[in-house]
Write an enzyme that holds these catalytic residues in place. Structure first.
Site, PDB file in Angstrom:
ATOM      1  N   HIS A 142      44.103  39.960  52.362  1.00 32.07           N
ATOM      2  CA  HIS A 142      44.739  39.930  51.220  1.00 32.07           C
ATOM      3  C   HIS A 142      45.459  41.614  50.775  1.00 32.07           C
ATOM      4  O   HIS A 142      45.213  42.644  50.197  1.00 32.07           O
ATOM      5  CB  HIS A 142      44.345  39.223  49.844  1.00 32.07           C
ATOM      6  CG  HIS A 142      45.146  38.482  48.403  1.00 32.07           C
ATOM      7  ND1 HIS A 142      45.363  37.355  48.846  1.00 32.07           N
ATOM      8  CD2 HIS A 142      45.314  38.939  47.705  1.00 32.07           C
ATOM      9  CE1 HIS A 142      46.206  37.226  47.274  1.00 32.07           C
ATOM     10  NE2 HIS A 142      46.364  39.277  46.907  1.00 32.07           N
ATOM     11  N   ALA A 143      46.803  41.191  50.194  1.00 28.56           N
ATOM     12  CA  ALA A 143      47.316  42.347  50.288  1.00 28.56           C
ATOM     13  C   ALA A 143      46.846  42.855  49.256  1.00 28.56           C
ATOM     14  O   ALA A 143      46.586  42.322  47.958  1.00 28.56           O
ATOM     15  CB  ALA A 143      48.922  42.567  50.654  1.00 28.56           C
ATOM     16  N   HIS A 187      56.007  44.061  45.950  1.00 26.14           N
ATOM     17  CA  HIS A 187      55.116  43.678  44.805  1.00 26.14           C
ATOM     18  C   HIS A 187      53.926  45.102  44.972  1.00 26.14           C
ATOM     19  O   HIS A 187      53.817  45.390  43.787  1.00 26.14           O
ATOM     20  CB  HIS A 187      54.466  42.494  45.395  1.00 26.14           C
ATOM     21  CG  HIS A 187      53.001  42.471  44.460  1.00 26.14           C
ATOM     22  ND1 HIS A 187      53.578  41.638  42.927  1.00 26.14           N
ATOM     23  CD2 HIS A 187      52.249  42.486  44.361  1.00 26.14           C
ATOM     24  CE1 HIS A 187      52.063  41.565  42.676  1.00 26.14           C
ATOM     25  NE2 HIS A 187      51.320  41.778  42.738  1.00 26.14           N
ATOM     26  N   GLU A 188      53.625  44.951  45.848  1.00 23.11           N
ATOM     27  CA  GLU A 188      52.744  46.214  46.774  1.00 23.11           C
ATOM     28  C   GLU A 188      53.389  47.453  46.160  1.00 23.11           C
ATOM     29  O   GLU A 188      52.692  48.404  45.064  1.00 23.11           O
ATOM     30  CB  GLU A 188      52.167  46.176  47.893  1.00 23.11           C
ATOM     31  CG  GLU A 188      51.477  45.218  48.295  1.00 23.11           C
ATOM     32  CD  GLU A 188      50.135  44.741  47.414  1.00 23.11           C
ATOM     33  OE1 GLU A 188      49.305  45.085  46.401  1.00 23.11           O
ATOM     34  OE2 GLU A 188      49.600  42.770  46.957  1.00 23.11           O
ATOM     35  N   HIS A 208      53.206  48.462  42.778  1.00 24.33           N
ATOM     36  CA  HIS A 208      51.285  48.856  42.280  1.00 24.33           C
ATOM     37  C   HIS A 208      51.416  50.788  42.311  1.00 24.33           C
ATOM     38  O   HIS A 208      51.345  51.605  41.799  1.00 24.33           O
ATOM     39  CB  HIS A 208      49.952  48.471  42.861  1.00 24.33           C
ATOM     40  CG  HIS A 208      49.949  46.965  43.030  1.00 24.33           C
ATOM     41  ND1 HIS A 208      49.605  46.853  40.865  1.00 24.33           N
ATOM     42  CD2 HIS A 208      50.295  45.595  43.621  1.00 24.33           C
ATOM     43  CE1 HIS A 208      49.385  45.370  41.204  1.00 24.33           C
ATOM     44  NE2 HIS A 208      49.923  44.942  42.015  1.00 24.33           N
ATOM     45  N   GLU A 252      51.115  43.998  37.672  1.00 21.77           N
ATOM     46  CA  GLU A 252      51.405  43.384  38.619  1.00 21.77           C
ATOM     47  C   GLU A 252      53.386  42.963  38.738  1.00 21.77           C
ATOM     48  O   GLU A 252      53.341  42.091  39.433  1.00 21.77           O
ATOM     49  CB  GLU A 252      50.755  41.382  37.873  1.00 21.77           C
ATOM     50  CG  GLU A 252      49.807  41.858  38.205  1.00 21.77           C
ATOM     51  CD  GLU A 252      48.893  42.542  40.068  1.00 21.77           C
ATOM     52  OE1 GLU A 252      49.648  42.270  41.407  1.00 21.77           O
ATOM     53  OE2 GLU A 252      48.085  42.922  39.685  1.00 21.77           O
ATOM     54  N   HIS A 289      41.472  34.787  44.571  1.00 20.12           N
ATOM     55  CA  HIS A 289      40.604  35.897  43.297  1.00 20.12           C
ATOM     56  C   HIS A 289      39.325  35.720  42.875  1.00 20.12           C
ATOM     57  O   HIS A 289      39.092  36.001  42.101  1.00 20.12           O
ATOM     58  CB  HIS A 289      42.095  35.579  42.797  1.00 20.12           C
ATOM     59  CG  HIS A 289      42.802  36.625  42.980  1.00 20.12           C
ATOM     60  ND1 HIS A 289      44.020  36.171  44.547  1.00 20.12           N
ATOM     61  CD2 HIS A 289      44.135  37.742  42.637  1.00 20.12           C
ATOM     62  CE1 HIS A 289      45.358  37.086  44.154  1.00 20.12           C
ATOM     63  NE2 HIS A 289      45.265  37.903  43.853  1.00 20.12           N
ATOM     64  N   TYR A 343      48.778  37.623  36.748  1.00 22.07           N
ATOM     65  CA  TYR A 343      49.634  37.393  37.834  1.00 22.07           C
ATOM     66  C   TYR A 343      51.048  36.233  36.450  1.00 22.07           C
ATOM     67  O   TYR A 343      51.964  36.037  36.475  1.00 22.07           O
ATOM     68  CB  TYR A 343      49.260  35.868  38.324  1.00 22.07           C
ATOM     69  CG  TYR A 343      49.384  37.051  39.383  1.00 22.07           C
ATOM     70  CD1 TYR A 343      49.561  38.323  40.238  1.00 22.07           C
ATOM     71  CD2 TYR A 343      47.075  37.088  40.078  1.00 22.07           C
ATOM     72  CE1 TYR A 343      48.282  39.505  40.715  1.00 22.07           C
ATOM     73  CE2 TYR A 343      46.237  37.873  40.454  1.00 22.07           C
ATOM     74  CZ  TYR A 343      47.517  39.343  41.180  1.00 22.07           C
ATOM     75  OH  TYR A 343      45.877  38.898  41.982  1.00 22.07           O
TER      76      TYR A 343
HETATM   77  O1  X8Z Z   1      47.367  38.680  44.746  1.00 23.66           O
HETATM   78  C1  X8Z Z   1      48.306  38.841  44.534  1.00 23.66           C
HETATM   79  C2  X8Z Z   1      48.992  40.635  45.373  1.00 23.66           C
HETATM   80  C3  X8Z Z   1      48.404  41.422  45.374  1.00 23.66           C
HETATM   81  S1  X8Z Z   1      47.524  42.517  43.827  1.00 23.66           S
HETATM   82  C4  X8Z Z   1      49.479  40.861  46.747  1.00 23.66           C
HETATM   83  N1  X8Z Z   1      49.470  39.013  44.222  1.00 23.66           N
HETATM   84  C5  X8Z Z   1      49.343  37.010  43.814  1.00 23.66           C
HETATM   85  C6  X8Z Z   1      48.863  36.212  44.518  1.00 23.66           C
HETATM   86  O2  X8Z Z   1      48.460  36.008  45.917  1.00 23.66           O
HETATM   87  O3  X8Z Z   1      47.807  34.723  44.076  1.00 23.66           O
HETATM   88  C7  X8Z Z   1      51.056  38.316  43.734  1.00 23.66           C
HETATM   89  C8  X8Z Z   1      51.171  37.052  43.428  1.00 23.66           C
HETATM   90  C9  X8Z Z   1      49.825  36.161  42.388  1.00 23.66           C
HETATM   91 ZN    ZN Z   2      49.267  42.867  42.565  1.00 25.51          ZN
END
Ligand code: X8Z
Ligand code: ZN
Length: 620
Positions: free
Chosen positions: A344-345, A374-375, A378, A402, A504, A514
């Protein structure tokens, strides 16, 4: 006159960010300032040690790395407790100097470190078990049940994005949820128990209040609900239209006329963004639906190149270039040596000069190009506030962090920008192409809102004791039904446990951030577009939805001014610096999507599309 006044106030702000002016402090405050300044390096180095150990684990999951990480975290938690004890000797709540008071208020929050050694250790072990399970899940292929090495990134996600076979989608969906959720039920229970214990020791009513405290506003939960309610009619139109089109594709057997949409048909295993099925449900199928995947592959674009493109965009608006160490230390592709890692990024700040990194199992697709930005957002935030004291090296609120990269991604995704960088060719703009483009963006940005809300509404309910353990699974689906109008493809019961199948939830990452991001990023985007002269309300030549602020230092400088405040001010102050607004509001999002909202309403009415949904019966 106005200009110079503004300049002066910025100078004062910058002064107070770094350190309160000594002369304005009383004796106790002077001593307190001295102490917190002295401890600053120690706090940075504690964070550094923590993240080094965490990185080693997350980028190479082994028992040894897990053990080492947990030991380091236990050790640094102990040191943090000592350090906070020193700060607590001051009666900081009575400080006259607001900045010093803020530094103390933020520095003395202990979080999980408030737990005693045994509980802390127990919590860490349960957390790393959940994260490890999530990272390691493998499932078997639909048509070859002896091929059992499919991982989420990339195999499972690719199937969910590309397959149009409902049976394969249903099978894959179920395999993932069965393996990523239920096995961690016991760990999750313990985690909730200890999270609650920690919150209560810090005098919060529950872990939900501790999470919400990050937004520094007692009414924040209500503000979120108001924004959601404001946007609900738009979501319902989008939902109704998508269900109607999916029925045409999959038929009555798979998609009912008035019920919730089955999640597995939406191009995303959690049903959180629906952009991957845009070509299935495009308003004008004969008009272009921007998709540059093929062109990216044809041009031989690599993950590295995608990050270079992002870096270049930031530099074009006078923001900070990525440091050399970023390129040396980041993991930008899934390692091919067979090791297990958290794919997960994520973006990492090591709290030492310029040591910032990304870990991402990047694939060469348009969707991933947005994740790259997105990354990088940060990372840009880390770089903009690294001059501040430790405690301020954080976002104005979690949603700000975010939002940064997504603001650039909105610009990058416009047909205007994609043409500029040579990824989009022969695009003929007209009103129908514009509706298609807005629709594509709405599938990602609007569909996401109720999803994001329910990820935390669910955990708030658990943490507040509003959901009994014997209701934890159907309680989850009840919220997904109520707010998103989605349901699982197969019947689920309290024998399953599906929430941790979302990263998450397994990794203890608060999710409201988010939701907040997806609202405020439109406020930020609008500000950047106005400042760059790329958006003029009322001018059809310069609409908000085709604004590309690439190359605009005016936009970048204003953005930077907000980011470089870090957490030194309450978020409304930071927001005001960039947008002139002090409130989170769905107005900018509505302004952006207005042509689509009007089109959807008329189209749904014309086709007698049902709006809303009947209750799901898929859990019980
Ligand atoms: O988890 C993330 C990023 C890392 S902070 C890739 N996002 C959420 C997800 O993937 O559920 C970005 C938007 C929503
Ligand atoms: Zn993020």
């Amino acid at each position: 006159m106005k200009l110079s006044l503004c300049f002066v106030c910025i100078c004062i702000m910058q002064l107070t960010n770094g350190a309160p002016a000594e002369s304005s402090l009383n004796d106790e405050e002077k001593e307190a300032l001295q102490l917190i300044n002295d401890l600053n390096e120690e706090m940075n180095s504690l964070s550094n040690r923590n993240y080094v150990a965490e990185w080693a684990f997350a980028s190479n999951i082994t028992d040894e790395n897990e053990k080492h990480k947990n030991e380091v975290q236990a050790e640094t938690a102990k040191q943090t407790r000592e350090l906070v004890k020193k700060l607590q000797k001051f009666n900081w709540r009575e400080f006259k100097n607001e900045d010093l008071k803020r530094q103390y208020k933020l520095s003395t929050k202990l979080g999980y470190a408030i737990l005693d050694d045994d509980d802390f250790k127990d919590l860490l072990e349960n957390l790393s078990k959940m994260e490890t399970n999530y990272a390691k899940v493998k499932i078997c292929a639909h048509l070859n049940r002896t091929k059992c090495d499919l991982s989420l990134e990339p195999h499972i996600q690719t199937i969910i994005v590309r397959s149009r076979d409902p049976e394969e989608l249903k099978y894959t969906w179920t395999q993932w949820y069965d393996a990523a959720g239920k096995p961690v039920r016991k760990n999750f229970e313990k985690y909730i128990e200890l999270k609650t214990k920690a919150a209560k020791l810090s005098n919060y009513t529950s872990g939900a209040e501790e999470w919400l405290d990050e937004y520094e506003d007692e009414t924040f939960e209500k503000q979120v609900e108001d924004v959601l309610t404001d946007l609900k009619p738009f979501y319902e139109q989008l939902h109704g239209y998508v269900r109607w089109r999916l029925r045409q594709k999959y038929g009555d057997l798979h998609v009912s006329e008035k019920g919730p949409i089955p999640i597995h048909l939406l191009g995303n295993i959690w049903g959180q963004t629906w952009g991957e099925i845009a070509n299935l449900v495009a308003p004008f199928p004969n008009k272009p639906m921007v998709n540059v995947n093929a062109e990216m592959k044809a041009q031989g674009i690599t993950p590295l190149k995608m990050f270079q493109m992002g870096d270049e965009f930031f530099q074009s608006i006078n923001m900070t270039k990525l440091p050399k160490s970023f390129w040396e230390n980041s993991i930008l592709e899934k390692p091919k040596d067979g090791r297990e890692l958290v794919c997960h990024a994520s973006a990492w700040d090591f709290y030492s000069q310029d040591d910032v990194r990304i870990k991402q199992c990047t694939e060469v697709t348009q969707e991933q190009l947005s994740v790259v930005h997105h990354e990088l957002g940060h990372i840009q935030y880390f770089l903009q506030y690294q001059h501040l004291p430790h405690v301020y090296r954080s976002g104005a609120n979690p949603g700000f962090h975010e939002a940064v990269g997504d603001v650039l991604a909105l610009s990058v995704s416009t047909p205007k920008h994609l043409e500029k960088i040579g990824l989009l060719k022969d695009y003929k703009p007209d009103e129908e192409a514009r509706i298609n483009q807005l629709f594509l963006t709405a599938l990602d940005k609007v569909a996401f809102l109720p999803f994001a809300y329910t990820m935390d509404k669910y955990r708030w309910q658990i943490l507040r004791g509003e959901l009994k353990p014997e209701e934890w699974n159907c309680g989850f689906w009840k919220l997904r039904d109520q707010y998103s109008g989605l349901e699982p493809p197969v019947k689920r019961t309290e024998d399953d446990f599906d929430a941790p199948a979302k990263y998450h939830i397994s990794a203890d990452v608060e999710y409201l951030r988010y939701f907040v991001s997806f609202i405020i990023q439109f406020q930020f985007y609008k500000a950047a577009c106005v400042k760059s002269g790329q958006y003029e309300p009322g001018n059809p030549e310069l609409p908000l939805d085709n604004c590309d602020f690439y190359g605009s230092p005016e936009a970048g400088n204003a953005f930077k001014e907000m980011l470089s405040l870090g957490a030194s001010k309450p978020w409304p102050d930071a927001m005001e610096v960039f947008t002139g607004e002090r409130k989170m509001s769905g107005a900018a999002l509505r302004e952006y999507f207005e042509p689509l909202m009007n089109w959807l309403k008329a189209e749904n009415e014309k086709n007698k599309v049902h709006i809303g949904w009947e209750k799901s019966d898929k859990c019980g």
